[in-house]
Design an enzyme around this catalytic site. Structure first.
Site, PDB file in Angstrom:
ATOM      1  N   SER A   1       0.844  -1.193   0.000  1.00 22.56           N
ATOM      2  CA  SER A   1       0.000   0.000   0.000  1.00 22.56           C
ATOM      3  C   SER A   1       0.877   1.240   0.000  1.00 22.56           C
ATOM      4  CB  SER A   1      -0.903   0.032   1.242  1.00 22.56           C
ATOM      5  OG  SER A   1      -1.552   1.287   1.361  1.00 22.56           O
TER       6      SER A   1
ATOM      7  N   TYR B   1      -3.532  -0.859   9.884  1.00 22.64           N
ATOM      8  CA  TYR B   1      -3.427  -1.331   8.503  1.00 22.64           C
ATOM      9  C   TYR B   1      -2.039  -1.042   7.945  1.00 22.64           C
ATOM     10  CZ  TYR B   1      -4.255  -1.428   3.441  1.00 22.64           C
ATOM     11  OH  TYR B   1      -4.170  -1.675   2.096  1.00 22.64           O
TER      12      TYR B   1
END
Length: 250
Positions: free
Chosen positions: A145, A159
């Protein structure tokens, strides 16, 4: 792409979490490039079946298997089953992932354990299982990400922790697997239209002005990067972190 001689002809690829969004786009692209593709899914058999059907209708080969990425035994059994069915595993795309958002002091420990199980432990287990069936020239590609480079909004620390772990894991694997001719790379999607982060979702209006190209990415944008790293042309690329983010982290 050379249709008569696709770059991944004869290769077997696994895409975890391949039933939807980015994972589905990756599976379709690898199949279009000639690979036999196996996708795993957790709770969406209809969507997995649809991806497989679309690949087959387009002339490719694909199969889907139920395997919760947070269940190590299920992951091992799925990957061993794929290897037994096709005799080899050449490409592993660790795409399955979940998100848990919230202030760090408010996230329930059970939720934290769940995101670790899928985003970190699941990646380790899938990689370990696949390596037992992967030979010279294999490819391991983690889907990370852009948040590991630029935390664009609050509430995503848990996350981001899990996606940052993929970078460290990848660097270690590069040294472990280099002698075997296996490359390991990470693709970091930026804001990409997906079930987890829809282009019309709650953070879209805040995020979009910071994307240099002015739009959310599509699953096909990420799939193109994965296809390159899986291809023979990327045989000397290992340990790379490829941002596919429209300039979001520039």
């Amino acid at each position: 792409m050379n249709i008569s001689n696709p770059p991944l002809a004869g290769k077997v690829a696994i895409v975890t979490g391949g039933s939807r969004s980015i994972g589905a786009a990756i599976a379709k692209r690898l199949a279009a490039d000639g690979a036999t593709v196996a996708i795993t899914y957790n709770a969406s058999p209809d969507r997995a079946d649809a991806v497989v059907r679309q690949i087959i209708e387009a002339g490719g080969q694909a199969v889907s298997l139920a395997a919760n990425a947070g269940d190590p035994q299920a992951v091992r059994e799925a990957i061993d089953g794929i290897a037994q069915r096709y005799g080899q595993i050449d490409i592993l795309v660790n795409n399955a992932g979940i998100s848990v958002l919230g202030a760090p002091e408010d996230i329930a420990f059970e939720d934290f354990q769940r995101i670790l199980a899928v985003n970190v432990t699941g990646v380790f287990v899938a990689t370990q299982a696949a390596l037992r069936h992967m030979g010279q020239g294999g490819r391991i590609i983690h889907i990370g990400s852009s948040m590991v480079q630029y935390a664009a909004f609050a509430t995503a620390s848990a996350y981001t922790l899990t996606k940052g772990a993929l970078t460290g894991f990848s660097r270690g694997l590069v040294r472990d697997l280099g002698p075997r001719g296996i490359t390991v790379n990470v693709v970091h999607p930026g804001p990409t239209d997906s079930d987890m982060n829809p282009a019309d979702g709650p953070v879209a209006d805040f995020v979009r002005p910071n994307i240099a190209l002015g739009r959310y990415g599509q699953g096909s944008d990420v799939a193109s990067a994965v296809a390159y790293l899986a291809s023979p042309e990327a045989g000397f690329v290992s340990g790379a972190e490829l941002m596919v983010d429209g300039g979001f982290t520039a």
